[in-house]
Design a protein around this motif. Structure first.
Motif, PDB file in Angstrom:
ATOM      1  N   ASP B   1       0.844  -1.200   0.000  1.00 22.60           N
ATOM      2  CA  ASP B   1       0.000   0.000   0.000  1.00 22.60           C
ATOM      3  C   ASP B   1       0.877   1.247   0.000  1.00 22.60           C
ATOM      4  OD1 ASP B   1      -2.866  -0.919   2.055  1.00 22.60           O
ATOM      5  OD2 ASP B   1      -2.411  -1.118  -0.065  1.00 22.60           O
ATOM      6  N   THR B   2       0.550   2.216  -0.852  1.00 24.98           N
ATOM      7  CA  THR B   2       1.292   3.460  -0.896  1.00 24.98           C
ATOM      8  C   THR B   2       0.975   4.276   0.347  1.00 24.98           C
ATOM      9  OG1 THR B   2       1.134   3.426  -3.291  1.00 24.98           O
ATOM     10  CG2 THR B   2       1.734   5.510  -2.253  1.00 24.98           C
ATOM     11  N   ALA B   3       2.009   4.798   1.026  1.00 24.42           N
ATOM     12  CA  ALA B   3       1.807   5.513   2.282  1.00 24.42           C
ATOM     13  C   ALA B   3       1.136   6.869   2.052  1.00 24.42           C
ATOM     14  CB  ALA B   3       3.144   5.690   2.987  1.00 24.42           C
ATOM     15  N   VAL B   4       1.676   7.635   1.090  1.00 28.04           N
ATOM     16  CA  VAL B   4       1.099   8.929   0.727  1.00 28.04           C
ATOM     17  C   VAL B   4       0.814   8.873  -0.769  1.00 28.04           C
ATOM     18  CG1 VAL B   4       1.424  11.425   0.638  1.00 28.04           C
ATOM     19  CG2 VAL B   4       2.440  10.111   2.515  1.00 28.04           C
ATOM     20  N   SER B   5      -0.462   8.942  -1.116  1.00 22.85           N
ATOM     21  CA  SER B   5      -0.818   8.840  -2.530  1.00 22.85           C
ATOM     22  C   SER B   5      -1.520  10.111  -2.972  1.00 22.85           C
ATOM     23  CB  SER B   5      -1.708   7.622  -2.773  1.00 22.85           C
ATOM     24  OG  SER B   5      -2.885   7.702  -1.988  1.00 22.85           O
ATOM     25  N   GLN B   6      -1.138  10.601  -4.142  1.00 27.58           N
ATOM     26  CA  GLN B   6      -1.741  11.808  -4.663  1.00 27.58           C
ATOM     27  C   GLN B   6      -2.156  11.589  -6.109  1.00 27.58           C
ATOM     28  OE1 GLN B   6       2.373  14.049  -3.910  1.00 27.58           O
ATOM     29  NE2 GLN B   6       1.152  15.172  -5.407  1.00 27.58           N
ATOM     30  N   THR B   7      -3.247  12.213  -6.477  1.00 29.68           N
ATOM     31  CA  THR B   7      -3.774  12.080  -7.842  1.00 29.68           C
ATOM     32  C   THR B   7      -4.287  13.434  -8.332  1.00 29.68           C
ATOM     33  OG1 THR B   7      -5.954  11.494  -6.925  1.00 29.68           O
ATOM     34  CG2 THR B   7      -4.500   9.675  -7.558  1.00 29.68           C
ATOM     35  N   PRO B   8      -4.136  13.715  -9.631  1.00 29.68           N
ATOM     36  CA  PRO B   8      -3.498  12.850 -10.614  1.00 29.68           C
ATOM     37  C   PRO B   8      -1.976  13.013 -10.598  1.00 29.68           C
ATOM     38  CG  PRO B   8      -4.271  14.842 -11.664  1.00 29.68           C
ATOM     39  CD  PRO B   8      -4.681  14.953 -10.211  1.00 29.68           C
ATOM     40  N   LYS B   9      -1.267  12.127 -11.271  1.00 31.24           N
ATOM     41  CA  LYS B   9       0.188  12.249 -11.354  1.00 31.24           C
ATOM     42  C   LYS B   9       0.586  13.297 -12.403  1.00 31.24           C
ATOM     43  CE  LYS B   9       4.450   9.572 -11.503  1.00 31.24           C
ATOM     44  NZ  LYS B   9       5.008  10.165 -10.278  1.00 31.24           N
ATOM     45  N   TYR B  10      -0.226  13.397 -13.438  1.00 35.80           N
ATOM     46  CA  TYR B  10       0.031  14.400 -14.476  1.00 35.80           C
ATOM     47  C   TYR B  10      -1.262  15.160 -14.746  1.00 35.80           C
ATOM     48  CZ  TYR B  10       4.132  11.516 -15.389  1.00 35.80           C
ATOM     49  OH  TYR B  10       5.293  10.806 -15.254  1.00 35.80           O
ATOM     50  N   ALA B  87       4.435  23.322 -12.310  1.00 33.54           N
ATOM     51  CA  ALA B  87       5.423  22.823 -11.348  1.00 33.54           C
ATOM     52  C   ALA B  87       5.013  21.410 -10.962  1.00 33.54           C
ATOM     53  CB  ALA B  87       5.442  23.698 -10.085  1.00 33.54           C
ATOM     54  N   VAL B  88       5.826  20.795 -10.105  1.00 38.48           N
ATOM     55  CA  VAL B  88       5.425  19.524  -9.500  1.00 38.48           C
ATOM     56  C   VAL B  88       4.991  19.822  -8.066  1.00 38.48           C
ATOM     57  CG1 VAL B  88       6.061  17.178  -8.897  1.00 38.48           C
ATOM     58  CG2 VAL B  88       7.075  18.262 -10.913  1.00 38.48           C
ATOM     59  N   TYR B  89       3.804  19.385  -7.724  1.00 38.76           N
ATOM     60  CA  TYR B  89       3.258  19.621  -6.397  1.00 38.76           C
ATOM     61  C   TYR B  89       3.342  18.320  -5.598  1.00 38.76           C
ATOM     62  CZ  TYR B  89       1.670  24.036  -8.228  1.00 38.76           C
ATOM     63  OH  TYR B  89       1.647  25.296  -8.790  1.00 38.76           O
ATOM     64  N   PHE B  90       3.970  18.423  -4.429  1.00 38.24           N
ATOM     65  CA  PHE B  90       4.147  17.249  -3.578  1.00 38.24           C
ATOM     66  C   PHE B  90       3.311  17.377  -2.309  1.00 38.24           C
ATOM     67  CE2 PHE B  90       7.338  14.695  -5.546  1.00 38.24           C
ATOM     68  CZ  PHE B  90       8.104  15.571  -6.295  1.00 38.24           C
ATOM     69  N   LEU B 104       9.427  13.914   7.167  1.00 41.78           N
ATOM     70  CA  LEU B 104       8.351  13.922   6.186  1.00 41.78           C
ATOM     71  C   LEU B 104       8.352  12.665   5.321  1.00 41.78           C
ATOM     72  CD1 LEU B 104       8.521  17.584   4.815  1.00 41.78           C
ATOM     73  CD2 LEU B 104       7.294  16.708   6.786  1.00 41.78           C
ATOM     74  N   THR B 105       7.142  12.189   5.005  1.00 38.64           N
ATOM     75  CA  THR B 105       6.949  11.148   4.005  1.00 38.64           C
ATOM     76  C   THR B 105       6.221  11.802   2.839  1.00 38.64           C
ATOM     77  OG1 THR B 105       6.775   9.433   5.701  1.00 38.64           O
ATOM     78  CG2 THR B 105       5.979   8.888   3.503  1.00 38.64           C
ATOM     79  N   PHE B 106       6.834  11.748   1.663  1.00 39.20           N
ATOM     80  CA  PHE B 106       6.290  12.432   0.502  1.00 39.20           C
ATOM     81  C   PHE B 106       5.511  11.484  -0.399  1.00 39.20           C
ATOM     82  CE2 PHE B 106       8.098  16.687   0.368  1.00 39.20           C
ATOM     83  CZ  PHE B 106       9.138  16.615   1.282  1.00 39.20           C
ATOM     84  N   GLY B 107       4.536  12.069  -1.112  1.00 42.22           N
ATOM     85  CA  GLY B 107       3.907  11.363  -2.214  1.00 42.22           C
ATOM     86  C   GLY B 107       4.813  11.440  -3.437  1.00 42.22           C
ATOM     87  N   ALA B 108       4.344  10.843  -4.539  1.00 39.11           N
ATOM     88  CA  ALA B 108       5.161  10.770  -5.753  1.00 39.11           C
ATOM     89  C   ALA B 108       5.086  12.040  -6.595  1.00 39.11           C
ATOM     90  CB  ALA B 108       4.746   9.566  -6.588  1.00 39.11           C
ATOM     91  N   GLY B 109       4.227  12.966  -6.209  1.00 40.87           N
ATOM     92  CA  GLY B 109       4.160  14.238  -6.924  1.00 40.87           C
ATOM     93  C   GLY B 109       3.082  14.280  -7.997  1.00 40.87           C
ATOM     94  N   SER B 110       2.609  15.485  -8.256  1.00 42.94           N
ATOM     95  CA  SER B 110       1.645  15.726  -9.340  1.00 42.94           C
ATOM     96  C   SER B 110       2.218  16.815 -10.230  1.00 42.94           C
ATOM     97  CB  SER B 110       0.289  16.178  -8.768  1.00 42.94           C
ATOM     98  OG  SER B 110      -0.291  15.179  -7.987  1.00 42.94           O
ATOM     99  N   ARG B 111       2.532  16.446 -11.468  1.00 40.97           N
ATOM    100  CA  ARG B 111       3.143  17.417 -12.377  1.00 40.97           C
ATOM    101  C   ARG B 111       2.044  18.182 -13.085  1.00 40.97           C
ATOM    102  NH1 ARG B 111       7.961  18.470 -14.764  1.00 40.97           N
ATOM    103  NH2 ARG B 111       8.927  16.657 -13.801  1.00 40.97           N
ATOM    104  N   LEU B 112       1.977  19.475 -12.811  1.00 41.47           N
ATOM    105  CA  LEU B 112       0.966  20.353 -13.412  1.00 41.47           C
ATOM    106  C   LEU B 112       1.607  21.166 -14.530  1.00 41.47           C
ATOM    107  CD1 LEU B 112      -1.806  21.845 -13.473  1.00 41.47           C
ATOM    108  CD2 LEU B 112      -0.885  23.369 -11.716  1.00 41.47           C
ATOM    109  N   THR B 113       1.030  21.107 -15.710  1.00 41.34           N
ATOM    110  CA  THR B 113       1.493  21.908 -16.836  1.00 41.34           C
ATOM    111  C   THR B 113       0.351  22.798 -17.297  1.00 41.34           C
ATOM    112  OG1 THR B 113       2.967  20.131 -17.552  1.00 41.34           O
ATOM    113  CG2 THR B 113       2.476  21.871 -19.157  1.00 41.34           C
ATOM    114  N   VAL B 114       0.596  24.099 -17.271  1.00 43.44           N
ATOM    115  CA  VAL B 114      -0.420  25.063 -17.690  1.00 43.44           C
ATOM    116  C   VAL B 114      -0.013  25.628 -19.046  1.00 43.44           C
ATOM    117  CG1 VAL B 114      -1.668  27.158 -17.081  1.00 43.44           C
ATOM    118  CG2 VAL B 114      -0.877  25.624 -15.274  1.00 43.44           C
ATOM    119  N   LEU B 115      -0.874  25.480 -20.020  1.00 44.91           N
ATOM    120  CA  LEU B 115      -0.556  25.924 -21.392  1.00 44.91           C
ATOM    121  C   LEU B 115      -1.189  27.265 -21.709  1.00 44.91           C
ATOM    122  CD1 LEU B 115      -1.126  22.499 -23.160  1.00 44.91           C
ATOM    123  CD2 LEU B 115       1.032  23.469 -22.378  1.00 44.91           C
TER     124      LEU B 115
END
Lengths: 113, 115
Positions: B1-10, B87-90, B104-115
């Motif tokens: 089980d992932t300890a810290v999970s964030q969505t979406p990844k991209y 940016a990447v939001y953790f 700290l225990t981090f999630g895998a990050g969410s990469r946000l791209t604004v066009l």
């Protein structure tokens, strides 16, 4: 503003070489942590140092906290390609478990076979 | 089980849109955070919540609004997205002090791209 200056910013070495990464501040921290981050992942804790002058070893990695608790170093002996990654130091401004960590700007390490 | 999970990844979106990133931790930690990592890899804290209560709110535009429905969840809503928000939001969490330090225990990050 408390700043953590981390150096070098980039480091590219051959497998088997030794290296040292430095983390310096003019401020005192209650603890200092080192994290490693791989591409596409979040930072993962390597070690925490709490006492001034403390030295901790993690296999080929040696971490030291300065006597005045203002600086720290990470030394890697006989680097391997698997050590490649972004190394981040983080200083705890103290005051309990309320997120007072500030991060250095990181050292991007590349170890070539 | 992932300890810290964030969505979406991209997340890729247009300027002016509103978007949300969700975070959940199953570690039983009391404190959760949002960090922003820019293109130069600098990691900067945005918000910190302790038991659903806002503790830290760094200088962040009020277009960013965190919400913590319970201590295991901390979501980040961003209104009127701007190019500079890319940016990447953790998400991260921490429990009681470990050996005298706030770890700290981090999630895998969410990469946000604004066009």
């Amino acid at each position: 503003t408390q700043l953590l200056e981390q150096s070098p910013q980039f480091l590219s070495i051959q497998e088997g070489e030794n290296l040292t990464v430095y983390c310096n501040s003019s401020s005192v921290f209650s603890s200092l942590q080192w994290y490693r981050q791989e591409p596409g992942e979040g930072p993962v804790l390597l070690v925490t140092v709490v006492t001034g002058g403390e030295v901790k070893k993690l296999k080929r990695l040696t971490f030291q906290f300065g006597d005045a608790r203002k600086d720290s170093s990470l030394h890697i002996t006989a680097a391997q390609p698997g050590d490649t990654g972004l190394y981040l130091c983080a200083g705890d401004r103290g005051g309990g478990s309320q997120g007072n960590l500030i991060f250095g700007k990181g050292t991007k390490l590349s170890v070539k076979p | 089980d992932t300890a810290v999970s964030q969505t979406p990844k991209y997340l890729v979106t247009q300027m002016g849109n509103d978007k949300s990133i969700k975070c959940e931790q199953n570690l039983g930690h009391d404190t959760m955070y949002w960090y922003k990592q820019d293109s130069k890899k600098f990691l900067k804290i945005m918000f910190s919540y302790n038991n659903k209560e806002l503790i830290i709110n760094e200088t962040v535009p009020n277009r960013f609004s965190p919400k913590s429905p319970d201590k295991a969840h901390l979501n980040l809503h961003i209104n009127s997205l701007e190019l500079g928000d890319s940016a990447v939001y953790f998400c991260a969490s921490s429990g009681r002090w470990t050996a005298g330090a706030n770890v700290l225990t981090f999630g895998a990050g969410s990469r946000l791209t604004v066009l």
